[in-house]
Write a protein that holds these residues in place. Structure first.
Motif, mmCIF file in Angstrom:
data_model
loop_
_atom_site.group_PDB
_atom_site.id
_atom_site.type_symbol
_atom_site.label_atom_id
_atom_site.label_comp_id
_atom_site.label_asym_id
_atom_site.label_seq_id
_atom_site.Cartn_x
_atom_site.Cartn_y
_atom_site.Cartn_z
ATOM 1 N N TYR A 77 18.835 6.656 3.712
ATOM 2 C CA TYR A 77 17.429 6.718 4.094
ATOM 3 C C TYR A 77 16.841 8.014 3.576
ATOM 4 O O TYR A 77 17.340 9.111 3.878
ATOM 5 C CB TYR A 77 17.293 6.646 5.619
ATOM 6 C CG TYR A 77 15.863 6.817 6.083
ATOM 7 C CD1 TYR A 77 14.888 5.898 5.725
ATOM 8 C CD2 TYR A 77 15.495 7.914 6.867
ATOM 9 C CE1 TYR A 77 13.574 6.056 6.139
ATOM 10 C CE2 TYR A 77 14.175 8.067 7.300
ATOM 11 C CZ TYR A 77 13.233 7.142 6.922
ATOM 12 O OH TYR A 77 11.932 7.298 7.325
ATOM 13 N N VAL A 78 15.786 7.886 2.777
ATOM 14 C CA VAL A 78 15.149 9.086 2.215
ATOM 15 C C VAL A 78 13.957 9.436 3.087
ATOM 16 O O VAL A 78 13.020 8.640 3.230
ATOM 17 C CB VAL A 78 14.685 8.802 0.764
ATOM 18 C CG1 VAL A 78 14.136 10.051 0.115
ATOM 19 C CG2 VAL A 78 15.841 8.257 -0.065
ATOM 20 N N GLU A 79 13.991 10.623 3.674
ATOM 21 C CA GLU A 79 12.941 11.039 4.617
ATOM 22 C C GLU A 79 11.580 11.163 3.916
ATOM 23 O O GLU A 79 10.579 10.656 4.390
ATOM 24 C CB GLU A 79 13.352 12.372 5.269
ATOM 25 C CG GLU A 79 12.496 12.788 6.444
ATOM 26 C CD GLU A 79 12.535 11.790 7.611
ATOM 27 O OE1 GLU A 79 11.438 11.369 8.034
ATOM 28 O OE2 GLU A 79 13.632 11.463 8.082
ATOM 29 N N ALA B 288 0.834 -1.200 0.000
ATOM 30 C CA ALA B 288 0.000 0.000 0.000
ATOM 31 C C ALA B 288 0.874 1.257 0.000
ATOM 32 O O ALA B 288 2.065 1.192 0.314
ATOM 33 C CB ALA B 288 -0.900 -0.014 1.237
ATOM 34 N N GLY B 289 0.265 2.401 -0.320
ATOM 35 C CA GLY B 289 0.993 3.665 -0.341
ATOM 36 C C GLY B 289 1.446 4.048 1.068
ATOM 37 O O GLY B 289 0.728 3.856 2.040
ATOM 38 N N GLY B 290 2.666 4.525 1.186
ATOM 39 C CA GLY B 290 3.172 5.037 2.465
ATOM 40 C C GLY B 290 3.770 4.008 3.407
ATOM 41 O O GLY B 290 4.203 4.345 4.511
ATOM 42 N N VAL B 291 3.832 2.757 3.009
ATOM 43 C CA VAL B 291 4.359 1.724 3.921
ATOM 44 C C VAL B 291 5.894 1.728 3.968
ATOM 45 O O VAL B 291 6.508 1.158 4.875
ATOM 46 C CB VAL B 291 3.870 0.290 3.565
ATOM 47 C CG1 VAL B 291 2.367 0.179 3.722
ATOM 48 C CG2 VAL B 291 4.314 -0.117 2.169
ATOM 49 N N GLY B 292 6.504 2.355 2.955
ATOM 50 C CA GLY B 292 7.969 2.436 2.939
ATOM 51 C C GLY B 292 8.636 1.652 1.820
ATOM 52 O O GLY B 292 9.817 1.326 1.913
ATOM 53 N N LYS B 293 7.902 1.402 0.752
ATOM 54 C CA LYS B 293 8.475 0.638 -0.377
ATOM 55 C C LYS B 293 9.699 1.355 -0.955
ATOM 56 O O LYS B 293 10.740 0.752 -1.171
ATOM 57 C CB LYS B 293 7.427 0.457 -1.496
ATOM 58 C CG LYS B 293 6.217 -0.339 -1.093
ATOM 59 C CD LYS B 293 5.250 -0.507 -2.250
ATOM 60 C CE LYS B 293 4.642 0.801 -2.720
ATOM 61 N NZ LYS B 293 3.819 1.490 -1.703
HETATM 62 N N1 LIG Z 1 10.214 5.632 11.059
HETATM 63 C C1 LIG Z 1 10.219 5.099 9.835
HETATM 64 N N2 LIG Z 1 9.678 5.747 8.805
HETATM 65 C C2 LIG Z 1 9.705 5.172 7.584
HETATM 66 C C3 LIG Z 1 10.264 3.898 7.356
HETATM 67 N N3 LIG Z 1 10.136 3.595 6.050
HETATM 68 C C4 LIG Z 1 9.524 4.642 5.486
HETATM 69 N N4 LIG Z 1 9.262 5.590 6.378
HETATM 70 C C5 LIG Z 1 8.615 6.882 6.128
HETATM 71 O O1 LIG Z 1 7.298 6.624 5.648
HETATM 72 C C6 LIG Z 1 6.927 7.555 4.637
HETATM 73 C C7 LIG Z 1 6.515 6.783 3.380
HETATM 74 O O2 LIG Z 1 7.656 6.090 2.869
HETATM 75 P P1 LIG Z 1 7.790 5.715 1.309
HETATM 76 O O3 LIG Z 1 9.031 4.963 1.175
HETATM 77 O O4 LIG Z 1 7.638 6.940 0.469
HETATM 78 O O5 LIG Z 1 6.520 4.796 1.144
HETATM 79 P P2 LIG Z 1 5.927 4.129 -0.224
HETATM 80 O O6 LIG Z 1 4.742 4.975 -0.610
HETATM 81 O O7 LIG Z 1 5.494 2.775 0.172
HETATM 82 O O8 LIG Z 1 7.003 4.139 -1.237
HETATM 83 C C8 LIG Z 1 8.167 8.462 4.421
HETATM 84 O O9 LIG Z 1 7.977 9.651 5.127
HETATM 85 C C9 LIG Z 1 9.287 7.656 5.007
HETATM 86 O O10 LIG Z 1 10.299 8.473 5.495
HETATM 87 C C10 LIG Z 1 10.833 3.222 8.498
HETATM 88 O O11 LIG Z 1 11.347 2.088 8.421
HETATM 89 N N5 LIG Z 1 10.772 3.862 9.698
#
Ligand SMILES: Nc1nc2c(ncn2[C@@H]2O[C@H](COP(=O)(O)OP(=O)(O)O)[C@@H](O)[C@H]2O)c(=O)[nH]1
Ligand SMILES: [Mg+2]
Length: 235
Positions: free
Chosen positions: A28-30, A11-16
């Motif tokens: 690590y990209v914030e 899903a969106g936002g999970v950290g993919k």
């Molecule tokens: N604390 C924490 N935050 C995370 C982690 N992985 C992702 N995030 C944060 O969650 C948000 C969504 O991450 P993103 O990689 O863009 O998710 P995607 O939509 O699945 O690609 C971002 O603000 C990240 O910094 C993690 O392992 N720990």
């Protein structure tokens, strides 16, 4: 060098994107644009083998697209990611996995289950046991709790899925080799007695014909799985 296509789903936002970029670039990209769907390459050595990984970091999984069907078709291994801070993200994975199995038309698909953001203990709504339960329901799919932020279990998860692909490919090529050997044996057994100095020997023809079923039988003798042991050596 062997090519391994890996697809990161969830899903969106999970950290993919964070997990992928952490694995590929070691950073690590914030905040990462949630709409970006990108593919990355990384070369690593796993169990003494040079591997060229092509990793597709997907986006926009809410709706089904023809595009998604295409990349699931071409993907060899899958990282299914949820966030331990988001209960719905785990539910969404169930449908995603179904889709992968349906498109691949098999239950035997290299994959790992990732419970990401395990560093966020205070926001956690899903326990390790919740992940273990899903992994069991999926036939013991390897499960890792990860943190893209601290690079916890990130390399381990990617390497696990590559190893699964390697094992699957080794089993398939061992099976093909065995089939080829059987075919070769079968051809040898049916050909050789018929022609003597270019003449057809009638007696031999009938002998060969009667021999054929026996030859077939011995060629598929399960007591001699010559190349089968090969599929176990890659672990
Ligand atoms: N604390 C924490 N935050 C995370 C982690 N992985 C992702 N995030 C944060 O969650 C948000 C969504 O991450 P993103 O990689 O863009 O998710 P995607 O939509 O699945 O690609 C971002 O603000 C990240 O910094 C993690 O392992 N720990
Ligand atoms: Mg993303």
């Amino acid at each position: 060098m062997r090519d391994y296509k890996i697809v990161v789903l969830g899903a969106g936002g999970v950290g993919k994107s964070s997990v992928t970029v952490q694995f590929v670039q070691g950073v690590y990209v914030e905040s990462y644009d949630p709409t970006i769907e990108d593919s990355y390459r990384k070369q690593i050595e796993i169990d003494g083998r040079a591997c060229d990984l092509e990793i597709l970091d997907t986006a926009g999984v809410a709706q089904f697209t023809a595009m998604r069907e295409l990349y699931i078709k071409s993907g060899k291994g899958f990282l299914l990611v949820y966030s331990v801070t988001d209960e719905n993200s785990l539910k969404e994975l169930l449908a995603l996995r179904e889709q992968v199995l349906r498109i691949k038309d098999t239950d035997n698909v290299p994959m790992v289950l990732l419970g990401n953001k395990c560093d966020l203990e205070e926001d956690r709504v899903l326990s390790i046991e919740d992940g273990v339960k899903v992994s069991q329901d999926w036939g013991l799919v390897p499960f890792y709790e990860t943190s893209a932020m601290y690079k916890t279990n990130v390399d381990e998860a990617f390497i696990d899925v590559v190893r699964q692909i390697m094992r699957k490919e080794a089993a398939i090529s061992a099976e093909k080799k065995q089939q080829k050997e059987q075919q070769k044996k079968l051809q040898e057994n049916t050909k050789s007695p018929i022609e003597i100095n270019g003449d057809i020997n009638k007696e031999k023809v009938s002998e060969a014909t009667t021999k054929t079923p026996r030859a077939k039988q011995s060629a598929i003798d399960p007591a001699k799985p010559k190349s089968q042991s090969k599929c176990c050596t890659i672990m």
